[in-house]
Design a protein around this motif. Structure first.
Motif, PDB file in Angstrom:
ATOM      1  N   ALA A 131     -12.428  49.284  27.812  1.00  0.00           N
ATOM      2  CA  ALA A 131     -13.536  49.668  28.690  1.00  0.00           C
ATOM      3  C   ALA A 131     -14.604  50.394  27.872  1.00  0.00           C
ATOM      4  N   LEU A 132     -14.161  51.279  26.978  1.00  0.00           N
ATOM      5  CA  LEU A 132     -15.107  52.020  26.141  1.00  0.00           C
ATOM      6  C   LEU A 132     -15.742  51.119  25.085  1.00  0.00           C
ATOM      7  N   PHE A 133     -14.963  50.195  24.521  1.00  0.00           N
ATOM      8  CA  PHE A 133     -15.528  49.248  23.558  1.00  0.00           C
ATOM      9  C   PHE A 133     -16.630  48.411  24.213  1.00  0.00           C
ATOM     10  N   TRP A 152      -5.305  53.995  19.128  1.00  0.00           N
ATOM     11  CA  TRP A 152      -5.664  52.581  19.072  1.00  0.00           C
ATOM     12  C   TRP A 152      -4.939  51.974  17.877  1.00  0.00           C
ATOM     13  N   HIS A 153      -4.847  50.652  17.869  1.00  0.00           N
ATOM     14  CA  HIS A 153      -4.059  49.962  16.843  1.00  0.00           C
ATOM     15  C   HIS A 153      -4.925  48.932  16.119  1.00  0.00           C
ATOM     16  N   TRP A 154      -4.734  48.880  14.799  1.00  0.00           N
ATOM     17  CA  TRP A 154      -5.521  47.934  13.993  1.00  0.00           C
ATOM     18  C   TRP A 154      -5.281  46.483  14.397  1.00  0.00           C
ATOM     19  N   THR A 155      -4.145  46.208  14.989  1.00  0.00           N
ATOM     20  CA  THR A 155      -3.866  44.827  15.406  1.00  0.00           C
ATOM     21  C   THR A 155      -4.816  44.358  16.506  1.00  0.00           C
ATOM     22  N   ALA A 156      -5.493  45.309  17.159  1.00  0.00           N
ATOM     23  CA  ALA A 156      -6.437  44.946  18.218  1.00  0.00           C
ATOM     24  C   ALA A 156      -7.806  44.556  17.666  1.00  0.00           C
ATOM     25  N   LEU A 157      -8.000  44.698  16.350  1.00  0.00           N
ATOM     26  CA  LEU A 157      -9.328  44.501  15.768  1.00  0.00           C
ATOM     27  C   LEU A 157      -9.931  43.116  16.031  1.00  0.00           C
ATOM     28  N   PRO A 158      -9.184  42.020  15.897  1.00  0.00           N
ATOM     29  CA  PRO A 158      -9.786  40.709  16.210  1.00  0.00           C
ATOM     30  C   PRO A 158     -10.298  40.632  17.650  1.00  0.00           C
ATOM     31  N   THR A 211      -0.765  39.892  24.668  1.00  0.00           N
ATOM     32  CA  THR A 211      -1.137  41.093  23.922  1.00  0.00           C
ATOM     33  C   THR A 211      -0.787  42.352  24.728  1.00  0.00           C
ATOM     34  N   GLU A 212      -0.949  43.498  24.093  1.00  0.00           N
ATOM     35  CA  GLU A 212      -0.762  44.777  24.768  1.00  0.00           C
ATOM     36  C   GLU A 212      -1.988  45.670  24.523  1.00  0.00           C
ATOM     37  N   LEU A 213      -3.145  45.114  24.836  1.00  0.00           N
ATOM     38  CA  LEU A 213      -4.393  45.853  24.625  1.00  0.00           C
ATOM     39  C   LEU A 213      -4.481  47.018  25.612  1.00  0.00           C
ATOM     40  N   ILE A 214      -5.013  48.130  25.142  1.00  0.00           N
ATOM     41  CA  ILE A 214      -5.147  49.329  25.978  1.00  0.00           C
ATOM     42  C   ILE A 214      -6.420  49.206  26.802  1.00  0.00           C
ATOM     43  N   VAL A 215      -6.276  49.156  28.103  1.00  0.00           N
ATOM     44  CA  VAL A 215      -7.399  48.879  29.001  1.00  0.00           C
ATOM     45  C   VAL A 215      -8.508  49.930  28.862  1.00  0.00           C
ATOM     46  N   LEU A 216      -8.142  51.199  28.799  1.00  0.00           N
ATOM     47  CA  LEU A 216      -9.150  52.255  28.674  1.00  0.00           C
ATOM     48  C   LEU A 216      -9.967  52.075  27.402  1.00  0.00           C
ATOM     49  N   LEU A 237     -11.915  43.605  32.013  1.00  0.00           N
ATOM     50  CA  LEU A 237     -11.555  42.205  32.308  1.00  0.00           C
ATOM     51  C   LEU A 237     -11.005  41.517  31.059  1.00  0.00           C
ATOM     52  N   PHE A 238     -11.653  41.724  29.931  1.00  0.00           N
ATOM     53  CA  PHE A 238     -11.234  41.097  28.678  1.00  0.00           C
ATOM     54  C   PHE A 238      -9.812  41.524  28.307  1.00  0.00           C
ATOM     55  N   ALA A 239      -9.536  42.820  28.392  1.00  0.00           N
ATOM     56  CA  ALA A 239      -8.212  43.323  28.031  1.00  0.00           C
ATOM     57  C   ALA A 239      -7.139  42.782  28.965  1.00  0.00           C
TER      58      ALA A 239
END
Length: 422
Positions: free
Chosen positions: A358-360, A214-220, A350-355, A339-341
């Motif tokens: 889903a867990l978040f 996972w990447h810190w850039t996804a935190l927001p 963005t390039e959010l990781i779907v999996l 859905l959000f990702a």
């Protein structure tokens, strides 16, 4: 002399907790195995004949449960985790032994015939009853009733999810709601037995997808998802409470059972992902989300699943099915995260990781629904290979979602009490 008595009672507590852990592990594992097996066989078998039969399957299951309650269990009702709280709060109150077969078979029948909940709450109450029975029959020190009930619950949840830490935390965070040395001893002992069992008979992870990074850039975006998950959990809590009130007001048993069950059946016919605990449907949706970009039909389907899964679970419970909000919260939250990702990737570049999302979503919604962030963190870490890579963001979403939902509404479905008339 007093020290010897304390040591003696502590040893009795350890032995009793180990015994409870063994019984509850076998109970939970057998229920999990037969439910997964028969749910899959019925879903696939009936679907191969005609998906129209999905409409009537919940009616069959809940009708059988109704007659079991009426004749086999003498009209004695199950009230889920609330009945454990009542027992813990009242020293003279006990969980009767019929709660074990009642929740075991009713949970099994609910899920295999499409009832849109899971066996988690059925397992929790059944294993809590095992702990209570051992306390009564085993002549354990008077003060250890609550500890042995928690021991049963810890082993049951640990076995269902293959996560000793999650089972241990759930018993303390949700059931005991306090920490003491005897509770730590009892829960640790019972979970140790569940761990040994899991070591020799290792089951598959709930989700077969491996977390990579996972990447810190996804935190927001993680924080943004936690806000939506809190709203979803609040919607779930409110709709369960409302539908239970409505169905409790229906005096005709035939109408109450079939109004809820047939409504649920129609939803399953339209969206087979809602069948049973929906873990199979979640796997399919994640797989699709990993392979495809967002399309309008897929996005609408996901949005409807987010909205309908809590409604389907509420109708199941209102009609008389056995279960709770545990599995539906995980599944609905995961749908929300997917859905959000996909929306962010499609419209925000963005390039959010779907999996990961889903867990978040699953962790945040479960945490907000049952007010248990620690349980949610470790449980969701354990349901997919490599899940602990996501420990930090899972902790963030779980804590934010829990405190946000408590700020909006202080109760969950376990702690809500009807206001007393003055």
């Amino acid at each position: 002399m007093r020290t010897k008595i304390i040591i003696y009672n502590s040893l009795k507590l350890v032995v009793a907790s180990l015994f409870i852990g063994l019984i509850c592990t076998l109970l939970a594992d057998s229920l999990k195995y037969i439910t997964e097996s028969y749910q899959h066989k019925i879903f696939v078998g009936i679907g191969s004949i005609s998906s129209l039969f999905y409409i009537i399957l919940p009616s069959i299951g809940i009708t059988v449960i109704y007659f079991l309650r009426k004749y086999a269990f003498k009209k004695r009702q199950n009230k889920g985790i609330k009945e454990i709280y009542t027992t813990l709060e009242t020293r003279k109150d006990h969980l009767p032994i019929f709660k074990i077969p009642s929740h075991y078979f009713n949970g099994f029948l609910t899920v295999i015939f499409g009832g849109s909940t899971g066996i988690e709450v059925s397992t929790v109450v059944a294993t809590a009853t095992v702990g209570n029975i051992v306390y009564k029959k085993g002549k354990i020190a008077f003060a250890y009733k609550n500890e042995l009930i928690c021991a049963g619950v810890a082993a049951g949840v640990a076995t269902l999810f293959g996560s000793p830490i999650a089972g241990w935390l759930f018993a303390i965070e949700v059931i005991a709601r306090r920490v003491s040395r005897p509770i730590l001893i009892s829960c640790t002992s019972s979970v140790l037995m569940a761990t040994l069992f899991g070591y020799f008979i290792a089951g598959q992870k709930l989700l077969p997808f491996t977390v990579q990074t996972w990447h810190w850039t996804a935190l927001p975006y993680v924080i943004g998802l936690s806000l939506l998950a809190a709203i979803l959990a609040l919607y779930f809590t409110k709709i369960v409470i409302h539908i239970k009130k409505v169905f409790n007001g229906i005096e005709n048993n035939f109408i109450r059972v079939n109004l809820g069950a047939l409504s649920l059946g129609l939803m399953i016919f339209a969206f087979p992902y809602l069948y049973g605990d929906s873990y199979h449907g979640l796997q399919q949706v994640i797989e699709q989300g990993l392979k495809e970009t967002l399309s309008i039909p897929f996005g609408i389907t996901l949005l409807l699943l987010v909205i309908l899964k809590p409604l389907a679970a509420s109708l199941t419970l209102g009609a008389g099915g056995d279960g709770g909000v545990f599995a539906p919260s995980i599944v609905a939250g995961a749908f929300l995260g997917i859905l959000f990702a996909l929306v962010c990737n499609a419209y925000l570049g963005t390039e959010l990781i779907v999996l990961n999302f889903a867990l978040f979503g699953a962790a945040a919604t479960l945490s907000a629904a049952i007010h248990a962030p620690l349980t949610s963190i470790f449980l969701i870490c354990s349901i997919a290979p490599g899940g602990y890579i996501l420990f930090i963001p899972l902790a963030i979403v779980s804590i934010i979602a829990k405190y946000l939902v408590k700020w909006m509404y202080p109760y969950n479905v376990y702690t809500y009490k009807e206001p007393k008339l003055v």
